[in-house]
Design a protein around this motif. Structure first.
Motif, PDB file in Angstrom:
ATOM      1  N   ARG A   9       0.807  -1.209   0.000  1.00 58.07           N
ATOM      2  CA  ARG A   9       0.000   0.000   0.000  1.00 58.07           C
ATOM      3  C   ARG A   9       0.851   1.275   0.000  1.00 58.07           C
ATOM      4  N   GLU A  10       2.041   1.210   0.605  1.00 58.89           N
ATOM      5  CA  GLU A  10       2.904   2.410   0.682  1.00 58.89           C
ATOM      6  C   GLU A  10       3.210   2.964  -0.709  1.00 58.89           C
ATOM      7  N   PHE A  11       3.221   2.086  -1.703  1.00 59.83           N
ATOM      8  CA  PHE A  11       3.488   2.532  -3.077  1.00 59.83           C
ATOM      9  C   PHE A  11       2.518   3.635  -3.490  1.00 59.83           C
ATOM     10  N   TYR A  12       1.266   3.505  -3.032  1.00 54.68           N
ATOM     11  CA  TYR A  12       0.214   4.439  -3.449  1.00 54.68           C
ATOM     12  C   TYR A  12       0.099   5.657  -2.532  1.00 54.68           C
ATOM     13  N   GLU A  13       0.786   5.583  -1.395  1.00 48.89           N
ATOM     14  CA  GLU A  13       0.671   6.679  -0.433  1.00 48.89           C
ATOM     15  C   GLU A  13       1.707   7.765  -0.700  1.00 48.89           C
ATOM     16  N   ARG A  14       1.721   8.215  -1.962  1.00 52.45           N
ATOM     17  CA  ARG A  14       2.638   9.267  -2.391  1.00 52.45           C
ATOM     18  C   ARG A  14       1.899  10.197  -3.337  1.00 52.45           C
ATOM     19  N   ASP A  15       2.592  11.211  -3.807  1.00 55.75           N
ATOM     20  CA  ASP A  15       1.991  12.160  -4.740  1.00 55.75           C
ATOM     21  C   ASP A  15       1.478  11.430  -5.986  1.00 55.75           C
ATOM     22  N   PRO A  16       0.234  11.762  -6.436  1.00 58.98           N
ATOM     23  CA  PRO A  16      -0.365  11.094  -7.592  1.00 58.98           C
ATOM     24  C   PRO A  16       0.546  11.111  -8.827  1.00 58.98           C
ATOM     25  N   GLU A  17       1.294  12.184  -8.992  1.00 59.35           N
ATOM     26  CA  GLU A  17       2.177  12.290 -10.153  1.00 59.35           C
ATOM     27  C   GLU A  17       3.233  11.185 -10.141  1.00 59.35           C
ATOM     28  N   ILE A  18       3.825  10.948  -8.975  1.00 58.74           N
ATOM     29  CA  ILE A  18       4.845   9.902  -8.843  1.00 58.74           C
ATOM     30  C   ILE A  18       4.226   8.533  -9.043  1.00 58.74           C
ATOM     31  N   VAL A  19       3.056   8.323  -8.430  1.00 56.23           N
ATOM     32  CA  VAL A  19       2.397   7.022  -8.543  1.00 56.23           C
ATOM     33  C   VAL A  19       2.021   6.738  -9.993  1.00 56.23           C
ATOM     34  N   ALA A  20       1.451   7.737 -10.667  1.00 53.71           N
ATOM     35  CA  ALA A  20       1.049   7.556 -12.070  1.00 53.71           C
ATOM     36  C   ALA A  20       2.263   7.171 -12.909  1.00 53.71           C
ATOM     37  N   LYS A  21       3.377   7.858 -12.705  1.00 50.09           N
ATOM     38  CA  LYS A  21       4.580   7.589 -13.482  1.00 50.09           C
ATOM     39  C   LYS A  21       5.099   6.184 -13.205  1.00 50.09           C
ATOM     40  N   GLU A  22       5.096   5.778 -11.947  1.00 53.57           N
ATOM     41  CA  GLU A  22       5.674   4.482 -11.590  1.00 53.57           C
ATOM     42  C   GLU A  22       4.733   3.315 -11.847  1.00 53.57           C
ATOM     43  N   LEU A  23       3.468   3.600 -12.138  1.00 48.81           N
ATOM     44  CA  LEU A  23       2.530   2.518 -12.485  1.00 48.81           C
ATOM     45  C   LEU A  23       2.814   1.991 -13.882  1.00 48.81           C
ATOM     46  N   LEU A  24       3.504   2.776 -14.702  1.00 49.70           N
ATOM     47  CA  LEU A  24       3.821   2.344 -16.066  1.00 49.70           C
ATOM     48  C   LEU A  24       4.631   1.050 -16.017  1.00 49.70           C
ATOM     49  N   GLY A  25       4.209   0.060 -16.826  1.00 50.12           N
ATOM     50  CA  GLY A  25       4.919  -1.216 -16.868  1.00 50.12           C
ATOM     51  C   GLY A  25       4.347  -2.257 -15.934  1.00 50.12           C
ATOM     52  N   LYS A  26       3.577  -1.826 -14.913  1.00 49.78           N
ATOM     53  CA  LYS A  26       2.988  -2.785 -13.983  1.00 49.78           C
ATOM     54  C   LYS A  26       1.745  -3.421 -14.625  1.00 49.78           C
ATOM     55  N   PHE A  27       1.207  -4.439 -13.955  1.00 49.00           N
ATOM     56  CA  PHE A  27       0.084  -5.178 -14.541  1.00 49.00           C
ATOM     57  C   PHE A  27      -1.245  -4.824 -13.889  1.00 49.00           C
ATOM     58  N   LEU A  28      -2.249  -4.653 -14.712  1.00 49.31           N
ATOM     59  CA  LEU A  28      -3.618  -4.549 -14.230  1.00 49.31           C
ATOM     60  C   LEU A  28      -4.251  -5.918 -14.467  1.00 49.31           C
ATOM     61  N   VAL A  29      -4.742  -6.542 -13.399  1.00 48.22           N
ATOM     62  CA  VAL A  29      -5.239  -7.919 -13.501  1.00 48.22           C
ATOM     63  C   VAL A  29      -6.712  -7.976 -13.108  1.00 48.22           C
TER      64      VAL A  29
END
Length: 193
Positions: A9-29
């Motif tokens: 959960r800590e991954f998402y507890e940051r600024d939306p801009e950072i989270v959006a950028k780092e979500l690239l490449g991850k999987f939506l299942v």
DNA sequence: AGGAAGATCTACT
DNA sequence: GTAGATCTTCCTA
């Protein structure tokens, strides 16, 4: 069959801009009964709270947008023009924000996605926020689902692969901010236009 | 009860 | 490149 690793959960507890950028490449299942549909996230956008005129949270707390105030890492699903937009709540504590998933590259369950989209063509199957929710059969019932738990019907899984990314202004918004808040994987054909 | 808006998509020119 | 379809939710009366 791919093995999917949960993201803390800590991954998402940051600024939306950072989270959006780092979500690239991850999987939506997406789990549909005993079937798995999944895709690599190739395009995202960040949305803020009261400082962002394009945000659903701009006009204050409402029943339909209250997820944006809630716990980070859960699904926030919102309707626009007959389609569903799929967001992940993402913000620092006591803040407001979310990351919109705009496009994915199909990985598993491609034939089912084609059925859901009523098409035979792979090209353009999930290249837009409305298209990917249709393909993965994501509806508002999933609003509030915890995306950090791989046992749920929809979740986001980690990936070690790194990509070259680019950014631009957000798409389709009537009043955008100065900041460039759209992020995408460079050269990926499933990034929307 | 009715109208309008919205982070869209498709089809056609 | 642009028009029109079409749906859920919100706001006003």
């Amino acid at each position: 069959m791919v093995h999917y690793r949960a993201i803390p959960r800590e991954f998402y507890e940051r600024d939306p801009e950072i989270v959006a950028k780092e979500l690239l490449g991850k999987f939506l299942v997406r789990r549909l009964g005993d079937k798995i549909l999944s895709g690599r996230i190739v395009e995202t956008e960040a949305y803020y709270g009261s400082a962002d005129p394009a945000s659903r949270a701009y006009h204050g707390l409402k029943t339909y947008n209250k997820a944006m105030w809630g716990e980070s890492g859960v699904a926030f699903i919102y309707n626009v023009h007959k389609y569903w937009m799929f967001n992940v709540v993402a913000h620092e504590s006591n803040q407001i924000g979310a990351a919109l998933i705009r496009a994915i590259e199909p990985v598993e369950g491609i034939n089912l996605m084609k059925q859901n989209r009523k098409t035979e063509v792979l090209k353009g199957l999930t290249t837009g926020p409305g298209k990917l929710t249709l393909a993965l059969r994501i509806v508002k019932d999933l609003n509030g689902t915890d995306l950090t738990d791989t046992k749920n019907d929809v979740f986001i899984a980690d990936s070690d692969t790194r990509f070259q990314t680019g950014c631009s202004h957000r798409i389709g918004v009537t009043k955008d901010l100065e900041k460039e808040l759209r992020f995408y994987i460079k050269g990926n054909i499933f990034v929307s236009k």
